[in-house]
Design an enzyme around this catalytic site. Structure first.
Site, PDB file in Angstrom:
ATOM      1  N   GLU A 161       0.859  -1.193   0.000  1.00 38.14           N
ATOM      2  CA  GLU A 161       0.000   0.000   0.000  1.00 38.14           C
ATOM      3  C   GLU A 161       0.890   1.237   0.000  1.00 38.14           C
ATOM      4  OE1 GLU A 161      -3.167   0.102   2.901  1.00 38.14           O
ATOM      5  OE2 GLU A 161      -2.930   2.271   3.193  1.00 38.14           O
ATOM      6  N   GLU A 166      -2.746  11.409   3.135  1.00 39.45           N
ATOM      7  CA  GLU A 166      -3.910  11.258   3.996  1.00 39.45           C
ATOM      8  C   GLU A 166      -3.789  12.274   5.116  1.00 39.45           C
ATOM      9  OE1 GLU A 166      -4.218   7.395   5.813  1.00 39.45           O
ATOM     10  OE2 GLU A 166      -2.057   7.140   5.870  1.00 39.45           O
TER      11      GLU A 166
END
Length: 720
Positions: A161, A166
């Protein structure tokens, strides 16, 4: 940078997703006055735009994006509070809006949207960026991220990932609204590992658009915001050979979402009442872009499938897997978790002078495998071949043999009488068609084979058992080397002759045009031209008169909108068999079975030399070492000047380029014999560009301008 690595013994699925949305009128008004032009630099010099999503339509393009719906398993593994709906994503005025709303829906207090490109668009090395204006406030969790393309909901983190951006909105007051996270997640010896850093902006990230990007190479990943680097992960850190986290050597797909609450926050936000962000809000995405350059092309070995693939054999000849290596990684024989030993034994062999002696340990299971360099090998031409090896043992096992592609996909076949296995202490030949492996794992991708041979127990293993193995190889492939999803071109339909200066052929589906052109008395140019789409890269695989296969990165000619490579050292009548590996929408495809017959005559040479890509070659072939030109002159942005040079000696060649520009930091790309090197050059500066060992013969040298007001004086080639 010293790594901070978090190891977790139990694997928790952390597949986050976020989004928010007001009603349409409120959302439109909240962002319509946003400044569209970013105020900070986003550097694309030396990069080629391979794919982009500009959101210029009136709705989300479902040929590129699909949606996750609902709340997943346990709030997408993070106890998130939102319910994802397709209706919460909309396109208007050149922007994507992911709308987050406080509303009751299917038992949840919030709705949002999550877009993903899985199975439609993927990226593999390069610069991946998006220009985004974030929401803000406690409970907002916006994200722009990627997952390994083979993610199936249960194999995280082994697929890898990459969190490009974020934000934990409202964390520690409004500080969280100013902090962007960049993080990688992967599997480390069966446990979860991650490494992340943060960037703190001077103002809320919701106050303006920002460009979030990662620059991803086979060696590592750099994270940036508005051109400022704040993250780096070296895949080869501390002596690691790159196989320990090889999740990041294979394609990923894109994700955009906004979650609400969850365990990303400290403390976790698990109660809807604790979400105090003003709602409705939107995450607003201006564009998503994927760039490539010379370092973005996967350095994947693609042997000629007309030959056998030799894993361990002395009497068979072909493509030796142990010849595949680079400066970082190599093909190795790896025993797993000390479950067995594998040694060479001269007393027990079925051919040659030695075989493998496998001694089973006392762990209770056993296994070993032949592991390619971190990024695997392109064995697409072997999909219809057969794995064969000789075995001698009195141990009935049970045992199994496998193949692995990418980071996680494995297929196993049990050793039994159907494949020739008998545990009687005599040599027997095992024969397993590749179709048996595909029957057990239909998603195997032979463009990225990572382990071409695995041997393991399929149950409890007998401690101390001895297994002798020898003569391990794949038979030659009988196909044309085309991937199932790409255009298959037969030799007959793709055979072109160069009796004129240029010959071409289109693919069956007209995806691209390809062909060859005569350059001069000893050279021909192969080309690949996409028809109405953009290729991220193109690799040509060719052989001359059935000689050794060459695999070369092609160079993009922007003036002709095509990819090119010049084959030198030809004689009239030479037959060039060729095929391509190319990237479309971030997905790699393969073709094969093309044939070009090179026929030189004086008229074809004259025509070729005067073509647009050789406009500066009117002075004829230039012998080097020596001065190529004393004054190349001005080169317009995006244009190229080219010369045909004759290397008169076998040597390492260096190109010396002198700038006569009046400005510093001019970006150019110097290409010699198919190898491109982007450089930055200041006014009056001479830059040396090394191209390594070259044999004698005619080759192409070119300089392309990647910025305005480029002016080049003397260009010289020397040996070193």
């Amino acid at each position: 940078m010293k790594k901070k690595i978090l190891m977790v013994t139990s694997l928790l699925l952390v597949v986050f997703s976020c989004s928010f949305s007001p009603n349409d009128t409120q959302l439109e008004n909240s962002v319509v006055t946003a400044e569209r032009v970013t105020t900070k630099p986003f550097d694309t010099n030396g990069w080629y735009l391979a794919w982009s999503e500009e959101f210029n339509g009136t709705s989300v393009d479902t040929t590129r994006w699909s949606f996750d719906i609902g709340n997943g398993n346990g709030g997408w593994g993070n106890q998130e509070l939102q319910y994802y709906r397709q209706e919460n994503a909309r396109v208007s005025g050149g922007y994507l809006y992911i709308d987050v709303k406080r509303e009751s829906f299917n038992g949840f207090s919030f709705t949002s949207a999550k877009l993903k490109s899985q199975g439609k668009v993927q990226v593999h090395f390069g610069k991946i960026a998006a220009r985004i204006k974030l929401p803000y406030g406690k409970g907002m969790w916006p994200a722009f991220w990627m997952l390994g393309r083979d993610f199936d909901g249960n194999n995280w983190p082994a697929v890898g990932e990459i969190d490009i951006m974020e934000m934990a909105g409202g964390q520690n007051g409004d500080i969280g609204d100013r902090i962007s996270f960049c993080t990688l997640h992967w599997d480390h010896n069966g446990s979860y590992a991650m490494y992340g850093t943060t960037y703190t902006n001077s103002t809320r990230l919701a106050d303006d658009f920002h460009v979030y990007e990662v620059e991803w190479t086979p060696d590592g990943i750099i994270g940036r915001i508005d051109g400022t680097q704040y993250y780096y992960n070296d895949f080869f850190y501390n002596g690691n050979d790159g196989k320990g986290n090889n999740e990041f050597q294979f394609p990923f797909y894109l994700i955009l979402n906004v979650a609400v609450g969850g365990t990303f926050f400290t403390p976790p936000i698990l109660n809807p009442a604790d979400v105090t962000a003003p709602l409705p809000q939107s995450m607003v995405v201006d564009w998503v872009r994927y760039y490539t350059n010379a370092t973005s092309v996967p350095n994947t070995w693609k042997p000629n499938s007309a030959n056998k693939l030799i894993i361990f054999s002395e009497t068979n000849t072909g493509n030796d897997v142990f010849s595949f290596y680079d400066s970082r990684t190599s093909t190795t024989l790896d025993t797993w978790a000390n479950t067995c030993t594998v040694t060479e034994d001269t007393a027990n062999k079925s051919e040659g002078t030695k075989g493998w002696k496998v001694t089973v340990g006392s762990v209770g299971w056993m296994g070993f495998g032949i592991s390619f360099a971190a990024y695997g090998a392109n064995l697409i031409g072997y999909t219809n071949s057969t794995l064969r090896f000789d075995i001698k043992t009195t141990s009935a096992g049970p045992y199994k043999v496998g193949i692995k592609t990418g980071a996680i996909l494995e297929a196993w076949v049990t050793l039994d009488s159907s494949v020739g296995f008998v545990a009687d202490g005599q040599w027997h030949t095992i024969s397993i068609p590749m179709s048996r492996f595909f029957a057990n794992q239909s998603y195997l991708d032979f463009q990225y084979v990572t382990l071409p041979f695995m041997f393991a127990s399929s149950g409890a293993s007998q401690s101390g058992a001895i297994i002798y193995i020898d003569n391990v190889y794949w038979t030659a492939g009988t196909g044309n080397g085309s991937s199932s999803s790409s255009t298959s071109l037969s030799s007959s339909s793709s055979s072109v002759s160069s009796s004129s200066s240029s010959s071409s052929s289109s693919s069956a589906s007209s995806l691209f045009t390809h062909g060859g052109e005569v350059v001069n008395s000893t050279s021909a140019k192969l080309y690949f031209k996409p028809n109405g789409w953009t290729a991220g890269y193109v690799i040509v695989h060719y052989s001359v008169n059935n000689g050794a296969q060459q695999n070369v990165n092609m160079t993009y000619n922007s003036s002709l909108g095509r990819w090119e490579y010049t084959v030198s050292g030809l004689s009239s009548g030479a037959t060039i068999k060729y095929g391509f590996t190319y990237q479309k929408d971030g997905i790699q495809y393969d073709t094969g079975g093309m044939v070009y017959t090179y026929t030189f005559n004086s008229s074809s040479s004259s025509s070729s030399v005067s073509s647009s890509s050789f406009s500066s070659s009117s002075n004829g072939v230039i012998n080097v070492p020596g001065v190529v030109t004393s004054n190349a002159g001005s080169i317009a942005n995006g244009s190229t000047k080219s010369w045909t040079v004759n290397c008169t000696v076998n040597a390492n060649y260096r190109v010396l380029v002198t700038s006569t520009s009046t400005l510093n930091s001019r970006s150019i790309t110097v290409t010699f014999d198919g190898t491109s090197v982007p450089i930055s050059i200041n006014k009056g500066q001479t830059v040396n560009v090394d191209f390594g060992w070259k044999t004698t013969g005619n080759k192409t040298l070119s300089i392309k301008a990647n910025s305005s007001r480029v002016s080049i004086g003397k260009v010289e080639m020397v040996t070193y």
